[in-house]
Design an enzyme around this catalytic site. Structure first.
Site, PDB file in Angstrom:
ATOM      1  N   HIS A   1       1.677   1.946  -3.354  1.00 34.02           N
ATOM      2  CA  HIS A   1       0.638   2.755  -3.984  1.00 34.02           C
ATOM      3  C   HIS A   1       1.069   4.214  -4.079  1.00 34.02           C
ATOM      4  CE1 HIS A   1      -2.881  -0.221  -2.976  1.00 34.02           C
ATOM      5  NE2 HIS A   1      -1.938  -0.750  -3.728  1.00 34.02           N
TER       6      HIS A   1
ATOM      7  N   ASP B   1       0.866  -1.182   0.000  1.00 35.01           N
ATOM      8  CA  ASP B   1       0.000   0.000   0.000  1.00 35.01           C
ATOM      9  C   ASP B   1       0.903   1.233   0.000  1.00 35.01           C
ATOM     10  OD1 ASP B   1      -2.183   1.855   0.455  1.00 35.01           O
ATOM     11  OD2 ASP B   1      -3.334   0.170   1.201  1.00 35.01           O
TER      12      ASP B   1
END
Length: 256
Positions: free
Chosen positions: A90, A56
């Site tokens: 991300h 993430d």
């Protein structure tokens, strides 16, 4: 310290003061919500010499969510991030999306984002509250999959339904986020699908953003929705799509 495939967020200082995180490496590739470092409602923080390969966001700065975040009302402030390498994730450096207590006084410099989805990302949602202000990013080098500089204030319909549509009318209220006073300078973007992509809030436009001394190679140059005061100085840009796409933008200044 090396953290390998932790089940959830890795390092999360919460309600802390005087924090140093130095020379940590984190590998959470393939782990959903595998954030590297999340600073949550903390102040006087230094992050340096860290390496990230995450599932993430690599580094995220947050300050509480919605009514609960307003109740606690603890900002994340006085934060320095430097000499870090983000290789997968991300976002290399992300502000939000939980910002109810405000994120302010952030200085990020001399970092490399090499292979992440988004380089520098500001994200919130209409019901999150708070926002961010007084941030400086400089001496950044990046090669990203999607957006190099990204403001994502609306989110996705999957998570917030019709609130993700800028044409859905919403009146400003206590949970309306506000982002302003952001400077990004001395940036090299070696590759990106979108060099600069801004999705603000119609009822709370992004304000006073300065981008200067930028070298960018990518597919798309500039898209900006709902911004009041966007200045771009000294930009050398090599892109396939040179168009500038704007909705509800005022005070757009392009120099050199």
């Amino acid at each position: 310290v090396h953290l390998e495939r932790s089940a959830f967020w890795n390092i999360v200082p919460t309600y802390c003061d005087n924090v140093i995180i130095r020379a940590v490496s984190i590998n959470s590739v393939g782990i959903q919500r595998g954030d590297g470092i999340d600073i949550e409602s903390s102040k006087n923080v230094l992050i340096e010499y860290c390496i990230f390969n995450t599932g993430d966001d690599c580094i995220a700065i947050k300050a509480g969510r919605g009514y609960d975040g307003l109740r606690v009302n603890k900002p994340s402030e006085n934060i320095i991030v430097r000499y870090c390498l983000a290789q997968q994730g991300h976002g290399g450096l992300t502000i939000g999306s939980e910002t109810a207590g405000m994120v302010r006084n952030v200085y990020v410099h001399d970092c490399v984002f090499d292979g992440v989805d988004v380089g520098i990302r500001f994200k919130t949602r209409r019901p999150r509250g708070g926002g961010g202000e007084n941030m400086l990013f400089e001496n950044i080098r990046m090669r990203v999959v999607h957006s190099a500089l990204r403001w994502d204030m609306l989110g996705q319909a999957l998570h917030v339904g019709e609130l993700a549509d800028r044409n859905h009318k919403v009146s400003s209220n206590i949970l309306t986020p506000k982002f302003q006073d952001i400077t990004i300078r001395d940036v090299i973007i070696e590759d990106a699908a979108d060099c600069i992509k801004i999705e603000g809030l119609p009822e709370s436009p992004l304000e006073n953003v300065v981008v200067e001394n930028i070298y960018a190679v990518g597919n798309n140059w500039l898209k900006a929705n709902d911004v009041h005061g966007l200045t771009i100085n000294n930009a050398f840009v090599t892109v396939q799509n040179k168009s500038i796409d704007t909705i509800n933008v005022s005070g757009l200044k392009l120099t050199n």
